[in-house]
Design a protein around this motif. Structure first.
Motif, PDB file in Angstrom:
ATOM      1  N   GLN A  86     127.590 -43.738 -34.202  1.00  0.00           N
ATOM      2  CA  GLN A  86     127.645 -44.687 -35.318  1.00  0.00           C
ATOM      3  C   GLN A  86     126.291 -44.762 -36.012  1.00  0.00           C
ATOM      4  O   GLN A  86     126.206 -44.751 -37.235  1.00  0.00           O
ATOM      5  CB  GLN A  86     128.070 -46.075 -34.825  1.00  0.00           C
ATOM      6  N   LYS A  87     125.209 -44.802 -35.228  1.00  0.00           N
ATOM      7  CA  LYS A  87     123.861 -44.857 -35.800  1.00  0.00           C
ATOM      8  C   LYS A  87     123.549 -43.565 -36.562  1.00  0.00           C
ATOM      9  O   LYS A  87     122.962 -43.607 -37.644  1.00  0.00           O
ATOM     10  CB  LYS A  87     122.835 -45.115 -34.695  1.00  0.00           C
ATOM     11  N   TYR A 126     125.667 -41.720 -38.069  1.00  0.00           N
ATOM     12  CA  TYR A 126     126.444 -41.831 -39.305  1.00  0.00           C
ATOM     13  C   TYR A 126     125.743 -42.773 -40.287  1.00  0.00           C
ATOM     14  O   TYR A 126     125.573 -42.445 -41.468  1.00  0.00           O
ATOM     15  CB  TYR A 126     127.871 -42.315 -39.005  1.00  0.00           C
ATOM     16  N   GLU A 127     125.313 -43.948 -39.802  1.00  0.00           N
ATOM     17  CA  GLU A 127     124.644 -44.929 -40.665  1.00  0.00           C
ATOM     18  C   GLU A 127     123.363 -44.376 -41.277  1.00  0.00           C
ATOM     19  O   GLU A 127     123.002 -44.725 -42.392  1.00  0.00           O
ATOM     20  CB  GLU A 127     124.330 -46.210 -39.880  1.00  0.00           C
ATOM     21  N   GLU A 128     122.673 -43.506 -40.549  1.00  0.00           N
ATOM     22  CA  GLU A 128     121.432 -42.918 -41.042  1.00  0.00           C
ATOM     23  C   GLU A 128     121.691 -41.707 -41.940  1.00  0.00           C
ATOM     24  O   GLU A 128     120.756 -41.084 -42.417  1.00  0.00           O
ATOM     25  CB  GLU A 128     120.529 -42.511 -39.871  1.00  0.00           C
TER      26      GLU A 128
END
Length: 155
Positions: free
Chosen positions: A103-104, A106-108
């Motif tokens: 998820q991180k 993806y967020e970055e």
């Protein structure tokens, strides 16, 4: 529109503050009063949604003047970020922690939604079965993904 539960609202509130400030300090009792919940629910949100795997450092001080400080991890470069994530993995990785790391990523903007979903399915308990070495295999697979990503020329 789906109704959000209190934990989702608390998380959204904290993340909104973190958009304008790299570090925040909160008091459990004040937050609990604001959201009309028990202080332990504030702890739950912080312990489950603001972890190192999700890109946050949490420090707390108990007592009368106590606080909870949440800091968003700021890394200067793409490669530093990948190194930081690799350092978090270790020899074993649970499915939940793998999901948080993906998820991180993806967020970055390191993974697309499609890539993230493909990796999520590859790292799932369903895909890996009930192997005794499931967590070690998951850690090894994610380390291989990070190593491959580190060869890309970004930022």
């Amino acid at each position: 529109m789906a109704q959000k539960n209190t934990s989702d609202l608390i998380e959204a509130y904290i993340k909104q503050i973190l958009e304008t400030s790299e570090t925040i300090e909160i008091r459990r009792a004040e937050m609990a009063s604001l959201f009309n919940c028990v202080p332990s629910q504030i702890n739950y949100v912080i312990n489950t949604r603001f972890t190192v795997h999700r890109g946050y450092i949490v420090e707390s001080k108990r007592g009368g003047g106590g606080y909870i400080r949440i800091e968003k991890v700021q890394l200067a470069t793409y490669h530093q970020f990948l190194e930081h994530v690799a350092d978090l993995i270790g020899e074993e990785l649970t499915e939940k922690d793998a999901q948080a790391i993906l998820q991180k990523l993806y967020e970055e903007g390191i993974l697309t939604k499609r890539e993230g979903n493909l990796l999520l399915s590859s790292f799932s308990k369903q895909a890996l079965g009930s192997l005794e070495t499931e967590n070690q295999l998951r850690a090894s697979m994610l380390m291989a993904v990070l190593e491959r990503l580190s060869y890309e020329d970004r930022k």
